[in-house]
Design an enzyme around this catalytic site. Structure first.
Site, short mmCIF file in Angstrom:
data_model
loop_
_atom_site.label_atom_id
_atom_site.label_comp_id
_atom_site.label_asym_id
_atom_site.label_seq_id
_atom_site.Cartn_x
_atom_site.Cartn_y
_atom_site.Cartn_z
N ARG A 1 -6.36 -7.79 -4.47
CA ARG A 1 -5.20 -7.53 -3.62
C ARG A 1 -5.22 -8.41 -2.37
NH1 ARG A 1 -4.16 -4.05 0.65
NH2 ARG A 1 -2.01 -3.33 0.75
N CYS B 1 -47.35 25.60 6.56
CA CYS B 1 -48.63 26.30 6.49
C CYS B 1 -49.81 25.40 6.81
CB CYS B 1 -48.81 26.93 5.11
SG CYS B 1 -49.10 25.72 3.82
N LYS C 1 -5.05 9.15 -8.10
CA LYS C 1 -5.20 7.94 -7.28
C LYS C 1 -6.64 7.44 -7.49
CE LYS C 1 -4.27 5.99 -2.76
NZ LYS C 1 -5.49 5.25 -2.51
N GLU D 1 -6.16 -0.83 -11.22
CA GLU D 1 -7.37 -0.63 -10.43
C GLU D 1 -8.61 -0.93 -11.28
OE1 GLU D 1 -6.36 0.53 -7.41
OE2 GLU D 1 -8.06 1.62 -6.52
N SER E 1 0.86 -1.19 0.00
CA SER E 1 0.00 0.00 0.00
C SER E 1 0.89 1.23 0.00
CB SER E 1 -0.92 -0.02 1.20
OG SER E 1 -0.15 -0.18 2.34
N LEU E 2 0.27 2.39 -0.09
CA LEU E 2 1.04 3.64 -0.13
C LEU E 2 0.82 4.38 1.18
CD1 LEU E 2 -0.07 4.88 -3.66
CD2 LEU E 2 2.24 4.18 -3.03
N CYS F 1 -48.42 29.74 1.28
CA CYS F 1 -47.50 29.08 2.19
C CYS F 1 -46.28 29.98 2.38
CB CYS F 1 -47.09 27.73 1.60
SG CYS F 1 -45.77 26.93 2.51
N LYS G 1 5.39 9.17 -7.66
CA LYS G 1 6.34 8.05 -7.66
C LYS G 1 7.67 8.52 -8.24
CE LYS G 1 2.53 5.03 -8.83
NZ LYS G 1 1.87 4.21 -9.84
S1 IVH Z 1 0.85 2.58 -6.99
C1 IVH Z 1 3.47 0.03 -3.97
N1 IVH Z 1 -0.76 4.13 -8.29
O1 IVH Z 1 -3.76 2.83 -3.85
C2 IVH Z 1 2.07 0.39 -4.16
N2 IVH Z 1 -1.65 2.86 -6.50
O2 IVH Z 1 -2.55 2.70 -1.07
C3 IVH Z 1 1.89 0.80 -5.55
N3 IVH Z 1 -4.05 3.18 -6.17
O3 IVH Z 1 -3.76 -0.58 -3.31
C4 IVH Z 1 0.59 1.39 -5.78
N4 IVH Z 1 -4.34 4.60 -7.80
O4 IVH Z 1 -5.12 0.20 -5.25
C5 IVH Z 1 -0.64 3.24 -7.28
N5 IVH Z 1 -2.06 5.56 -9.57
C6 IVH Z 1 -1.94 4.67 -8.57
C7 IVH Z 1 -3.04 4.28 -7.79
C8 IVH Z 1 -2.85 3.37 -6.75
C9 IVH Z 1 -4.93 3.94 -6.83
C10 IVH Z 1 -4.38 2.35 -5.00
C11 IVH Z 1 -3.95 0.93 -5.15
C12 IVH Z 1 -3.25 0.57 -3.87
C13 IVH Z 1 -3.50 1.73 -3.01
C14 IVH Z 1 -2.26 2.00 -2.21
#
Ligand code: IVH
Length: 715
Positions: free
Chosen positions: A174, A453, A153, A214, A120-121, A474, A332
């Site tokens: 996931r 009213c 995102k 996604e 996750s991020l 009214c 990124k």
């Molecule tokens: S990169 C190492 N890019 O955000 C993780 N994630 O919190 C690389 N997500 O589960 C993820 N848009 O489902 C990436 N442009 C994007 C994204 C994205 C949505 C979601 C993804 C992930 C979650 C991470």
């Protein structure tokens, strides 16, 4: 240039030539088969040509969003392939477009271990946290000029697609990041997911390519799904993400196939193959795009923290217009070598973060349901909420639309509800968290009398709306009608706020808009909290409001179903109030934006003698319309450069909000759009302007700052 633009120009030309080759092969195979109908090799060649043609058209339609043939021609290719495969089942391949739907329902999804964990991020909300991120990375990499890929995102659900020797073999959710669910049969029904990589037609096929991205439901498809669900009296989905998740996790792929889902790629997992780029993420994304996947048109490469933040603001501005829901942007590091150097901490990479937008949806408690009476007498149930911060403001109430909607959403008083506030839209209750329903929650019933009213509340035919039958007797309807009349987009009576209108109606001084113009200083001073100076100011703005533009006046009348845009179209078409008043149903429907319902509303409005009476009196007391032709004259005299011009805004203006600027421009007959093009007349640029600034320079569009815009307005 965005990552996609670089790529698509080449693929398009390539596609057309590919299509031509396939068509030639198809023709050859068909001709030869006529002479030798049972030749297996020729049958294989025919079916393969058909498959390639169908895939190419699929790609044009679902990924490039620019189909090159009408649907029926596409259907003909599809049917030809299906018939051929039915006659000769040996010809069927797993990647054949006829095989997208067809797998049997399962009782439970099997589990899949991801070859590379799906991480996750880390989420950040503050600009300062982004500055800190950049500082930290610059320190760790010893590089002051790190390049970043920036992307929206997506607000959907993450999946991983495994392509082995070019063919989609397994697709999984996931899950917990290590182990996900095998939803391959469902993913195969999504048309923007290629069943084989596009490069597989070129010889250099990667042995393994795991695409990450996604699954989501486009806003338009989500709205349509909920409309269908409403008609069928089935579950209403709270948001597009839930709709996408619910659709992807169906045990029967046939159901998933009926839901329109879309897949956007944003990265790769494990890969084996020499041709896969190993230098930058942006090149990797171009490679993915060239392989038939949809990637965001908004992806870009930027070079410093200010550009990251400008991108954030740009996408936040664009949010409402994007075809899909997003909840932030992702930054990124572009260089894959630098990514590797930075590595990971626990479950998240160090080289990327999500910069989240303020939430548009939150959970809060529904304390009570009030019923409010609108300008047209519609009774609207309004949820009184425990105050909650959402979409950038504190919300204490939200609309529940009508009684049917409350039933459909199964909302009870005392429930924990999901409240949504997106953009300028009125906050609404979109659903309930059933697991949190307390024992003492109770059902709401609509009153059978108007709460303001006491007149009977009636349901109009089969409509979901219940209306007060009290008309302008009214007080609530009176007040709303006056508020609407005096509003900025209407007669624009400055200083006439809601509190004052309440007082004027309650004391009986004002019943219709005409009464406003009969007010004098003595009457006004008799009100509480009204001094001589304020009374004078109000009388002054009333005087000033007496010469509205035709469109403003039409809007101010409050004809049901006639909003700002329709009022403007009506003014443009008739250019004369009398002509509008006399127009028949047929003429009205010729106008853009006017359908049967709106046309009927207009006719009914002018057929009502109360309305005619008010209009007559308004002209008698001296309302003088500036008709469009006058506006045109003003423009011809060059004294109003705004009317008829198209404006685009970018960046933050030092003193004025975007709403105010937009309103001023629109009130003077200009138009504000979000995308810059050759048609744009002016770009209004504030601080930290976005990429529109560069584009305006390229296109030679006039650029104004706030001061110059104000000058233009005042001229
Ligand atoms: S990169 C190492 N890019 O955000 C993780 N994630 O919190 C690389 N997500 O589960 C993820 N848009 O489902 C990436 N442009 C994007 C994204 C994205 C949505 C979601 C993804 C992930 C979650 C991470």
């Amino acid at each position: 240039m965005s990552i996609l633009e670089k790529n698509h120009s080449s693929t398009r030309a390539e596609l057309i030539s590919n299509l031509k080759t396939c068509q030639r092969n198809l023709k050859e195979a068909r001709d030869s088969l006529r002479l030798d109908p049972v030749n297996y090799k020729l049958q294989v060649s025919l079916s393969e040509s058909l498959r390639k043609i169908i895939e190419l058209h699929n790609y044009l339609y679902y990924v490039l969003d620019s189909p090159s043939i009408p649907d029926y021609e596409y259907d003909k290719f599809f049917l030809e392939l299906r018939e051929l495969e039915q006659c000769y089942p040996n010809l069927v391949t797993v990647h054949s477009p006829t095989q997208r739907v067809g797998a049997a329902p399962v009782l439970k999804f099997s589990q899949i271990a991801h070859r590379v964990p799906m991480l996750s991020l880390s989420n950040e909300f503050e600009m300062d946290a982004v500055r800190e991120f950049v500082r930290r990375l610059s320190g760790q990499l010893g590089d002051k000029n790190i390049e970043y890929v920036v992307e929206p995102k997506f607000d959907g659900l993450a999946v991983s697609l495994c392509y082995e020797n070019g063919f989609l073999t397994i697709g999984a959710t996931r899950g917990d990041g290590e182990i996900g669910e095998n939803v391959t049969s469902n993913l195969r029904t999504i048309k923007s997911i290629p069943l084989r990589l596009r490069t597989s037609s070129h010889n250099n096929i990667p042995a393994l390519l795991e695409i990450r991205g996604e699954v989501l439901m486009l806003k338009k498809d989500f709205i349509e799904l909920n409309q269908q669900q409403r008609i069928k009296n089935e579950k209403i989905f709270v948001n597009s993400r839930n709709a996408a998740a619910g659709s992807l996790r169906q045990l029967d792929p046939k159901i998933t196939a009926t839901r329109r889902l879309t897949f956007f790629a944003y990265g790769v997992g494990k890969y084996i193959g020499d041709e896969i780029p190993r230098d930058t993420h942006s090149n990797l994304m171009q490679y993915i795009s060239a392989n038939g996947f949809l990637i965001s048109k908004e992806s870009d490469v930027v070079r410093n923290v200010e550009e990251l933040l400008t991108y954030y603001r740009k996408i936040l501005d664009l949010r409402e217009q994007l075809p899909y829901d997003i909840d932030g942007v992702v930054y990124k590091v572009n260089s894959l070598t630098q990514q590797k150097k930075l590595g990971f901490i626990s479950r998240a990479p160090r080289f990327a973060i999500a910069h989240k937008f303020p939430a548009q949806e939150v959970i809060t408690k529904l304390l009570e349901i009030d019923v409010q009476v609108g300008r047209t007498g519609a009774l609207t149930p309004v949820a009184k909420l425990k105050p909650v911060f959402v979409g950038g403001v504190t919300v204490t109430q939200a609309t529940l639309h009508n009684e049917d909607e409350i039933k459909r959403k199964n909302v009870m008083i005392g429930d924990s509800v999901i409240v949504r506030r997106a953009g300028d839209v009125i906050p609404e209750v979109v659903g309930v968290v059933l697991e949190r329903r307390p024992d003492n929650a109770y059902q709401f019933t609509m009153p059978d009398r108007c709460p303001e009213c006491g007149a009977k509340a009636i349901r109009m035919n089969a409509e979901a709306v219940i209306k007060c039958s009290g008309g302008l007797f009214c007080p609530a309807q009176k007040k709303q009608a006056i508020m609407h009349f005096a509003s900025r987009r209407g007669m624009y009576i400055e200083g006439l706020g809601n509190k004052l209108i309440d007082q004027l109606v309650e004391t009986g001084l004002v019943s219709t808009p005409v009464d406003l113009y009969l007010l004098d200083e003595d009457k006004l001073i008799s009100l509480s909290r009204m001094g001589k100076k304020s009374a004078e100011n109000l009388l002054d703005s009333l005087r000033k409001s007496k010469s509205p533009m035709l469109a403003q006046f039409i809007y101010a009348l409050g004809i049901p179903n006639v909003g700002v845009t329709t009022a403007r179209e009506l003014a443009r078409y008739f250019n004369d109030f009398n002509k509008l008043q006399k127009a028949d149903l047929e003429t009205l429907q010729k106008i853009p934006d006017v359908g049967l319902i709106v046309a009927k509303s207009i006719i009914e409005f002018f057929a009502d003698h109360h309305n005619i009476d008010v209009i007559k009196k308004l002209f008698l007391i001296g309302i003088k319309l500036i008709e469009n032709s006058d506006a045109q004259k003003i423009q011809d005299n060059n004294s109003n450069l705004i009317a008829g011009s198209i404006f685009v805004l970018t960046g933050t203006l030092p003193n004025l909000s975007r709403e105010i600027v937009t309103e001023k421009i629109e009130n003077m007959g200009g138009k504000v759009t979000s995308n810059i093009s050759k048609k744009t007349n002016y770009l209004v640029a504030g601080n930290a302007p976005g990429s529109k600034y560069k584009k305006a320079l390229e296109l030679g569009v006039n650029i104004l700052n706030e001061g110059e815009l104000l000058e233009l307005i005042q001229n």
